[in-house]
Scaffold this motif. Structure first.
Motif, short mmCIF file in Angstrom:
data_model
loop_
_atom_site.label_atom_id
_atom_site.label_comp_id
_atom_site.label_asym_id
_atom_site.label_seq_id
_atom_site.Cartn_x
_atom_site.Cartn_y
_atom_site.Cartn_z
N ILE A 50 28.03 39.56 24.72
CA ILE A 50 26.94 40.43 24.29
C ILE A 50 25.88 40.29 25.37
CG2 ILE A 50 25.10 40.83 22.63
CD1 ILE A 50 26.99 40.02 20.43
N ARG A 51 25.52 41.42 25.97
CA ARG A 51 24.55 41.42 27.07
C ARG A 51 23.31 42.19 26.67
NH1 ARG A 51 28.85 43.17 31.71
NH2 ARG A 51 30.13 41.28 31.61
N ILE A 53 20.26 44.25 28.25
CA ILE A 53 19.77 44.93 29.43
C ILE A 53 18.52 45.67 29.01
CG2 ILE A 53 20.28 46.63 31.22
CD1 ILE A 53 23.30 46.00 30.71
N LEU A 54 17.38 45.25 29.57
CA LEU A 54 16.05 45.70 29.15
C LEU A 54 15.91 45.43 27.65
CD1 LEU A 54 15.81 48.95 31.30
CD2 LEU A 54 14.82 46.71 31.79
N ASP A 55 15.68 46.44 26.84
CA ASP A 55 15.54 46.19 25.40
C ASP A 55 16.75 46.67 24.62
OD1 ASP A 55 15.07 48.88 25.77
OD2 ASP A 55 13.44 48.98 24.32
N ARG A 56 17.88 46.80 25.29
CA ARG A 56 19.12 47.26 24.64
C ARG A 56 20.19 46.18 24.72
NH1 ARG A 56 16.89 51.93 26.95
NH2 ARG A 56 16.67 53.58 25.41
N TRP A 57 21.08 46.20 23.73
CA TRP A 57 22.16 45.21 23.65
C TRP A 57 23.50 45.92 23.76
CZ3 TRP A 57 21.20 39.98 23.18
CH2 TRP A 57 19.88 39.63 22.92
N PHE A 58 24.47 45.27 24.42
CA PHE A 58 25.80 45.84 24.63
C PHE A 58 26.87 44.80 24.34
CE2 PHE A 58 22.81 48.04 27.29
CZ PHE A 58 23.16 49.37 27.17
N ILE A 59 28.01 45.25 23.82
CA ILE A 59 29.20 44.41 23.65
C ILE A 59 30.14 44.73 24.80
CG2 ILE A 59 30.32 46.04 22.06
CD1 ILE A 59 30.67 42.28 21.64
N ILE A 67 38.32 44.33 18.90
CA ILE A 67 36.90 44.67 18.78
C ILE A 67 36.80 46.15 18.44
CG2 ILE A 67 34.66 44.80 19.92
CD1 ILE A 67 35.65 42.69 21.90
N SER A 68 36.01 46.45 17.40
CA SER A 68 35.71 47.85 17.12
C SER A 68 34.24 47.97 16.73
CB SER A 68 36.62 48.42 16.03
OG SER A 68 36.38 47.79 14.80
N LEU A 69 33.69 49.14 17.01
CA LEU A 69 32.30 49.44 16.72
C LEU A 69 32.26 50.70 15.87
CD1 LEU A 69 29.33 48.69 17.21
CD2 LEU A 69 29.42 50.08 19.29
N ASN A 70 31.76 50.55 14.66
CA ASN A 70 31.70 51.66 13.70
C ASN A 70 33.09 52.29 13.52
OD1 ASN A 70 28.89 51.33 13.31
ND2 ASN A 70 28.50 52.50 15.17
N GLY A 71 34.11 51.43 13.50
CA GLY A 71 35.48 51.88 13.23
C GLY A 71 36.25 52.37 14.44
N GLN A 77 32.11 48.53 28.00
CA GLN A 77 30.76 48.21 27.53
C GLN A 77 30.28 49.27 26.53
OE1 GLN A 77 27.74 46.57 30.24
NE2 GLN A 77 26.55 48.41 29.82
N SER A 78 29.83 48.83 25.36
CA SER A 78 29.34 49.75 24.33
C SER A 78 28.01 49.26 23.78
CB SER A 78 30.34 49.84 23.17
OG SER A 78 31.56 50.38 23.62
N ARG A 79 27.09 50.18 23.59
CA ARG A 79 25.75 49.84 23.10
C ARG A 79 25.79 49.47 21.62
NH1 ARG A 79 20.38 53.63 23.54
NH2 ARG A 79 19.01 52.21 22.38
N LEU A 80 25.00 48.45 21.26
CA LEU A 80 24.87 48.01 19.87
C LEU A 80 23.50 48.44 19.36
CD1 LEU A 80 26.24 44.37 20.31
CD2 LEU A 80 27.45 46.34 19.34
N ASN A 81 23.48 49.19 18.28
CA ASN A 81 22.24 49.67 17.68
C ASN A 81 22.08 49.06 16.29
OD1 ASN A 81 21.44 51.62 19.76
ND2 ASN A 81 23.31 52.67 19.16
#
Length: 185
Positions: A50-51, A53-59, A67-71, A77-81
């Motif tokens: 988990i990285r 970058i500025l004020d955003r997070w990425f997996i 690994i899945s994000l919202n199914g 690299q995918s943004r985590l909100n």
């Protein structure tokens, strides 16, 4: 203030367990060297990062699959909100952000390179303690010291039943290793 990403388990064996990450790069996996250690047979020892970058997070996957994000499968690299659901192995986590005071993390604000984090930060990074629990330990430490007795953070956390002896020893070993790495002659 330090911005942190919080993973809260909403499925699986660890439902309700929270992991707080606040470093720029955090490793996730089943190996003890990871920042977030998840006991899941579906995860490799270093499964993802988990990285921030500025004020955003990425997996960022380090191994294929699991690994899945919202199914949807995560292949790069995918943004985590906030509100996203991140599945790692057999557990799904709800993503949220949290603003933490540096002192609550057990971190002394210090811009020097080579500084060694305070013990509370090691427990927060590993998901063993929440920032609120660290604050409770620090408050108890203050209360005890007002009576003239000085007890270390780790001893108080152990006596409060928040950590095991093995967890304390592991955090102290990591802190010693960081010290030796950053302050060798």
């Amino acid at each position: 203030m330090v911005k942190a990403l919080v993973l809260t388990a909403i499925t699986g064996m660890q439902i309700g367990r929270r992991y707080t990450v606040s470093e720029r790069v955090n490793t996730i996996g089943s190996g003890p060297q990871c920042d977030v250690v998840l006991n899941d047979r579906h995860l490799s020892t270093r499964h993802a990062e988990i990285r921030q970058i500025l004020d955003r997070w990425f997996i960022v996957p380090l191994t294929p699959g699991g690994i899945s994000l919202n199914g949807l499968p995560v292949r790069g690299q995918s943004r985590l909100n906030p509100g996203d659901q991140l599945t790692l192995g057999g557990t799904t986590y709800l993503i949220s952000y949290e603003e933490l005071e540096e002192r609550a993390l057990g971190v002394t604000p210090n811009t020097q390179t080579g500084s060694v984090p305070r013990l509370g930060e090691y427990f927060v990074r590993r998901g063993i303690l929440t920032p609120e629990q660290v604050a409770r330990v620090v408050q108890r430490q203050r209360d005890v010291s007002s009576s003239g007795v000085r007890l270390p953070f780790g001893q108080i956390a152990y006596e409060m039943g928040l950590i095991s002896r093995a967890q304390l020893e592991q955090a102290l070993n990591e802190q010693r290793a960081d010290f030796q790495t950053n302050f060798h002659d």
